[in-house]
Scaffold this active site. Structure first.
Site, PDB file in Angstrom:
ATOM      1  N   GLY A 173      -8.733  80.360  42.480  1.00 38.74           N
ATOM      2  CA  GLY A 173      -8.480  79.847  43.830  1.00 38.74           C
ATOM      3  C   GLY A 173      -7.222  80.508  44.336  1.00 38.74           C
ATOM      4  N   GLU A 174      -6.310  79.716  44.804  1.00 32.80           N
ATOM      5  CA  GLU A 174      -5.039  80.249  45.303  1.00 32.80           C
ATOM      6  C   GLU A 174      -3.920  79.549  44.525  1.00 32.80           C
ATOM      7  OE1 GLU A 174      -4.845  82.812  47.360  1.00 32.80           O
ATOM      8  OE2 GLU A 174      -2.676  82.695  47.090  1.00 32.80           O
ATOM      9  N   SER A 175      -3.235  80.320  43.705  1.00 31.85           N
ATOM     10  CA  SER A 175      -2.251  79.712  42.806  1.00 31.85           C
ATOM     11  C   SER A 175      -1.127  78.993  43.550  1.00 31.85           C
ATOM     12  CB  SER A 175      -1.670  80.768  41.874  1.00 31.85           C
ATOM     13  OG  SER A 175      -1.152  81.855  42.608  1.00 31.85           O
ATOM     14  N   CYS A 199      -8.215  83.438  36.620  1.00 34.11           N
ATOM     15  CA  CYS A 199      -7.658  83.994  37.858  1.00 34.11           C
ATOM     16  C   CYS A 199      -6.412  83.227  38.330  1.00 34.11           C
ATOM     17  CB  CYS A 199      -8.745  84.076  38.907  1.00 34.11           C
ATOM     18  SG  CYS A 199      -8.440  85.376  40.092  1.00 34.11           S
ATOM     19  N   ARG A 251       0.195  89.341  40.753  1.00 33.33           N
ATOM     20  CA  ARG A 251      -0.842  88.771  41.621  1.00 33.33           C
ATOM     21  C   ARG A 251      -1.456  89.859  42.494  1.00 33.33           C
ATOM     22  NH1 ARG A 251       1.418  84.459  45.331  1.00 33.33           N
ATOM     23  NH2 ARG A 251      -0.785  84.130  45.770  1.00 33.33           N
ATOM     24  N   ILE A 277     -11.866  88.885  41.825  1.00 29.88           N
ATOM     25  CA  ILE A 277     -11.700  88.572  43.253  1.00 29.88           C
ATOM     26  C   ILE A 277     -10.210  88.418  43.544  1.00 29.88           C
ATOM     27  CG2 ILE A 277     -12.269  86.958  45.118  1.00 29.88           C
ATOM     28  CD1 ILE A 277     -14.701  86.067  43.370  1.00 29.88           C
ATOM     29  N   ARG A 278      -9.675  89.355  44.274  1.00 35.11           N
ATOM     30  CA  ARG A 278      -8.217  89.353  44.553  1.00 35.11           C
ATOM     31  C   ARG A 278      -7.446  88.938  43.300  1.00 35.11           C
ATOM     32  NH1 ARG A 278      -5.848  89.254  49.161  1.00 35.11           N
ATOM     33  NH2 ARG A 278      -4.692  87.344  48.815  1.00 35.11           N
ATOM     34  N   HIS A 281     -13.618  86.041  36.713  1.00 33.29           N
ATOM     35  CA  HIS A 281     -14.266  84.728  36.882  1.00 33.29           C
ATOM     36  C   HIS A 281     -15.478  84.578  35.974  1.00 33.29           C
ATOM     37  CE1 HIS A 281     -12.120  83.198  40.480  1.00 33.29           C
ATOM     38  NE2 HIS A 281     -11.872  84.477  40.656  1.00 33.29           N
ATOM     39  N   GLU A 301     -17.023  82.110  35.243  1.00 33.72           N
ATOM     40  CA  GLU A 301     -17.895  81.014  35.697  1.00 33.72           C
ATOM     41  C   GLU A 301     -18.908  81.479  36.745  1.00 33.72           C
ATOM     42  OE1 GLU A 301     -14.909  81.643  36.633  1.00 33.72           O
ATOM     43  OE2 GLU A 301     -14.508  80.982  38.680  1.00 33.72           O
TER      44      GLU A 301
HETATM   45  N1  GLN Z   1      -5.141  85.891  44.591  1.00 39.20           N
HETATM   46  C1  GLN Z   1      -5.146  84.562  44.055  1.00 39.20           C
HETATM   47  C2  GLN Z   1      -3.732  84.084  43.722  1.00 39.20           C
HETATM   48  O1  GLN Z   1      -2.832  84.823  43.807  1.00 39.20           O
HETATM   49  C3  GLN Z   1      -6.034  84.462  42.832  1.00 39.20           C
HETATM   50  C4  GLN Z   1      -7.443  84.822  43.181  1.00 39.20           C
HETATM   51  C5  GLN Z   1      -8.494  84.067  42.469  1.00 39.20           C
HETATM   52  O2  GLN Z   1      -8.248  83.061  41.804  1.00 39.20           O
HETATM   53  N2  GLN Z   1      -9.718  84.517  42.634  1.00 39.20           N
HETATM   54  O3  GLN Z   1      -3.553  82.977  43.374  1.00 39.20           O
END
Ligand code: GLN
Length: 187
Positions: free
Chosen positions: A48-50, A80, A107, A134-135, A170, A172
């Site tokens: 997700g987004e840390s 991630c 990141r 993913i990113r 990921h 999952e």
């Molecule tokens: N870019 C996200 C972060 O910095 C991590 C991306 C992800 O969990 N798919 O938290």
């Protein structure tokens, strides 16, 4: 019976729950402080987004309890953003989160052009697995005691440290149950 607590504040937690379901392992969603008193034997920290996850963990007063559980040896599978939450150091960022793995992560390490990609690669002890990034971050450096589980193009994308396992991709998302199976076997 084994039960896994899945951090369910933000990000791809439902996908992890579906993997556990396929393995016949029950799970509970960790959404608030009270959930942390329920019985669970391992934790999944999803992608997700840390920064958002870190903020919510603190606002909801869940942060310290989970950190203590991990420090006390609770098995963790982090993917991630979850991997970022576990890192002791985050490159070019002052704020860190649980910091329970002595490594430095970068990141969004693949830049904009290659923000997301897919590859099949070896994970130590698991075999070749599909990896969706993913990113994603990667692990820039590790201290003693960390076992590197996977590398892509010379960058570390999977680590194990005691009972903590973390991946930059990921597991999952691609329907391959082996990484979750390995985590469940640890519990
Ligand atoms: N870019 C996200 C972060 O910095 C991590 C991306 C992800 O969990 N798919 O938290």
């Amino acid at each position: 019976m084994k039960q896994v607590g899945v951090l369910a504040l933000q990000g791809a937690f439902i996908e992890h729950e579906k993997m556990l379901e396929q393995l016949g392992v029950s799970c509970i969603e960790l959404r608030n402080k009270e959930d942390l008193e329920k019985p669970y034997d391992g934790i999944i920290l999803p992608g997700g987004e840390s920064t958002v996850q870190g903020k919510l963990l603190k606002e909801l007063d869940m942060f310290d309890t989970i950190k203590k559980q991990i420090e006390a040896g609770m098995p963790v599978l982090a993917t991630c953003a979850g991997l970022i939450l576990l890192a002791k150091d985050i490159k070019d960022q002052e704020e860190t989160y649980f910091g329970t793995i002595p490594m430095c992560v970068k990141r969004n390490a693949y830049g904009r052009q290659l923000g997301s990609f897919f590859i099949t690669k070896e994970v130590d002890g698991v075999g070749e697995v599909p990896m969706t990034f993913i990113r994603a971050p990667y692990v820039e450096s590790v201290e003693d005691g960390i076992k590197v589980l996977a590398e892509v193009d010379g960058n570390i994308v999977g680590v194990e440290y005691g009972k903590q396992m973390g991946f930059a991709f990921h597991p999952e998302l691609d329907g391959d149950l082996r990484i979750h199976q390995r985590f469940v076997d640890e519990i």
